[in-house]
Design an enzyme around this catalytic site. Structure first.
Site, PDB file in Angstrom:
ATOM      1  CB  CYS A  54      53.826  45.201  34.318  1.00 17.19           C
ATOM      2  SG  CYS A  54      53.085  45.040  35.940  1.00 17.19           S
ATOM      3  CB  CYS A  69      53.239  44.882  48.308  1.00 15.59           C
ATOM      4  SG  CYS A  69      51.788  45.974  48.363  1.00 15.59           S
ATOM      5  CD  GLU A 124      58.846  38.850  40.313  1.00 12.53           C
ATOM      6  OE1 GLU A 124      57.992  38.690  39.429  1.00 12.53           O
ATOM      7  OE2 GLU A 124      59.044  38.038  41.227  1.00 12.53           O
ATOM      8  CB  CYS A 138      47.492  40.937  37.419  1.00  9.77           C
ATOM      9  SG  CYS A 138      47.496  42.313  36.338  1.00  9.77           S
ATOM     10  CB  CYS A 192      48.012  40.096  45.754  1.00  5.24           C
ATOM     11  SG  CYS A 192      49.441  40.825  44.940  1.00  5.24           S
TER      12      CYS A 192
HETATM   13  N1  SAH Z   1      49.027  47.887  44.591  1.00  5.16           N
HETATM   14  C1  SAH Z   1      48.459  48.304  43.353  1.00  5.16           C
HETATM   15  C2  SAH Z   1      49.200  47.830  42.124  1.00  5.16           C
HETATM   16  C3  SAH Z   1      49.719  46.405  42.086  1.00  5.16           C
HETATM   17  S1  SAH Z   1      48.617  45.109  41.740  1.00  5.16           S
HETATM   18  C4  SAH Z   1      46.988  47.894  43.292  1.00  5.16           C
HETATM   19  O1  SAH Z   1      46.532  47.222  44.205  1.00  5.16           O
HETATM   20  O2  SAH Z   1      46.291  48.292  42.362  1.00  5.16           O
HETATM   21  C5  SAH Z   1      47.977  45.351  40.116  1.00  5.16           C
HETATM   22  C6  SAH Z   1      46.605  44.713  39.933  1.00  5.16           C
HETATM   23  O3  SAH Z   1      46.682  43.262  39.944  1.00  5.16           O
HETATM   24  C7  SAH Z   1      45.634  45.096  41.038  1.00  5.16           C
HETATM   25  O4  SAH Z   1      44.378  45.396  40.518  1.00  5.16           O
HETATM   26  C8  SAH Z   1      45.604  43.812  41.838  1.00  5.16           C
HETATM   27  O5  SAH Z   1      44.485  43.744  42.658  1.00  5.16           O
HETATM   28  C9  SAH Z   1      45.630  42.770  40.742  1.00  5.16           C
HETATM   29  N2  SAH Z   1      45.876  41.414  41.238  1.00  5.16           N
HETATM   30  C10 SAH Z   1      46.509  41.049  42.372  1.00  5.16           C
HETATM   31  N3  SAH Z   1      46.514  39.706  42.511  1.00  5.16           N
HETATM   32  C11 SAH Z   1      45.870  39.206  41.430  1.00  5.16           C
HETATM   33  C12 SAH Z   1      45.576  37.879  40.982  1.00  5.16           C
HETATM   34  N4  SAH Z   1      45.973  36.813  41.668  1.00  5.16           N
HETATM   35  N5  SAH Z   1      44.874  37.762  39.822  1.00  5.16           N
HETATM   36  C13 SAH Z   1      44.511  38.846  39.087  1.00  5.16           C
HETATM   37  N6  SAH Z   1      44.797  40.109  39.451  1.00  5.16           N
HETATM   38  C14 SAH Z   1      45.465  40.291  40.603  1.00  5.16           C
END
Ligand code: SAH
Length: 341
Positions: free
Chosen positions: A103, A110, A90, A329, A117
């Site tokens: 993005c 992952c 995606e 996110c 997440c």
């Molecule tokens: N693996 C990397 C990048 C991908 S996630 C990381 O962990 O930073 C990008 C961002 O989205 C991260 O800060 C992650 O924690 C956040 N994220 C994941 N699930 C989320 C959710 N349900 N609501 C808001 N942010 C979320």
């Protein structure tokens, strides 16, 4: 498979065309057609001699095909892209008046399994190659008919598990696509030794660390991999990053109601970050189907932010875009079958 042309620099493309018996200036033309005009095949490049195009039509450029698009009311667009081996990733295009941010995903799925997440719940398939990352940016740029100004590595995957290809893609986005290094953001959950390894590349990128907790006990509950990487060690590596690159670190902190959003936890976080050259992004949680966290109230979010401010910790609240297209996110997940567009 032959190495795709995408991510080759102008010089490398010039060498390649010359090796195929073409004059050097065709290298510059090829570079322009790949990165600015978005050619998907050498057949598309109308300035090249027809016979030559046909002879080399089989050389892969490295572009994906769009399997599905969904558009949110805030104009955010989510793309499901099919890669050469059939894997699906995606990418999200987030437009504002001044910016077009993409993005990008760095892996198919992952392996980190953070429990808030959606991607983490869908399992892991493989690392992306650099050209598969650059392709996501070109695809969004073409679909919006507008230049991409910013890229955030916040889609599917953990970029520091794929460091070499991620660094290669950063160089190509900067030098070939023409996006400023400071407008490229790599976000990581943090892995032992990897932050200092990234620092050694001395990139002028924006670097973001997903902290999400004010102490090690809580962080371990939310992020399984944190058990092998104590908060103290993570923060020490972030300090080394700042010293090595002379760039500040952004800390991301998802706010989960009743879990990590109390004023006392804000104070605890502030104590860790005092005197640290950093910025905190507070991200109100985006709901996903198989986690029962809630987003805190606005009052609670403001309270958390104010405690940080009182402690002179620079911070801002970031609501993710694209919520109702499942493009925000943490909401990216493509384990389900995809219908064609
Ligand atoms: N693996 C990397 C990048 C991908 S996630 C990381 O962990 O930073 C990008 C961002 O989205 C991260 O800060 C992650 O924690 C956040 N994220 C994941 N699930 C989320 C959710 N349900 N609501 C808001 N942010 C979320």
């Amino acid at each position: 498979m032959t190495q795709p042309l995408l991510t080759l620099s102008r010089d490398q493309l010039t060498d390649w065309v010359q090796a195929q018996g073409q004059p050097a200036y065709r290298g510059q033309q090829l570079h322009n057609w790949l990165y600015q005009k978005g050619a998907r095949s050498l057949l598309d490049i109308s300035v090249f001699p027809k016979a030559w195009r046909e002879e080399f039509a089989h050389v892969p450029i490295g572009r994906s095909t769009i399997a599905h698009t969904s558009i949110a009311s805030d104009k955010t667009r989510k793309y499901l892209l099919t890669l050469a081996d059939g894997a699906i990733v995606e990418a999200v295009g987030i437009p504002t008046e001044k910016r077009l941010t993409v993005c990008v995903s760095s892996q198919v799925g992952c392996p980190m399994a953070c429990n808030f997440c959606a991607t983490g719940k869908g399992g892991y398939t493989r690392n992306l190659k650099a050209h598969e990352i650059v392709d996501q940016v070109l695809t969004v740029q073409q679909d919006f008919q507008r230049r991409v100004s910013h890229v955030v590595y916040m889609g599917m995957g953990e970029p520091l598990l794929n460091l070499d290809e991620v660094v290669k893609s950063l160089h190509s986005l900067n030098q070939d696509v023409g996006i400023g290094m400071r407008s490229l953001t790599v976000s990581t959950v943090g892995l032992p030794r990897r932050i200092t390894q990234l620092a050694k590349h001395q990139l002028q990128i924006t670097f973001a660390v997903s902290l999400h907790a004010s102490n090690q006990g809580l962080r371990k509950q939310l992020i399984p991999s944190a058990s092998a990487y104590p908060l103290k060690a993570l923060l020490a590596d972030c300090r080394t990053y700042v010293e090595t690159t002379k760039r500040r670190v952004t800390f991301e902190y998802i706010l989960l109601s009743g879990v990590n959003d109390s004023p006392a936890q804000a104070q605890e976080l502030a104590n860790h970050l005092k005197g640290f050259q950093s910025h905190v992004n507070l991200i109100p949680y985006n709901p996903i189907s198989d986690a029962d966290y809630q987003r805190p109230t606005t009052k609670r979010i403001t309270q958390f932010s104010n405690v940080l401010k009182k402690n002179h910790i620079e911070n801002s609240v970031r609501y993710s875009r694209g919520l109702e297209a499942n493009a925000a996110c943490g909401q990216l997940r493509t384990s389900q079958a995809v219908a064609p567009v």
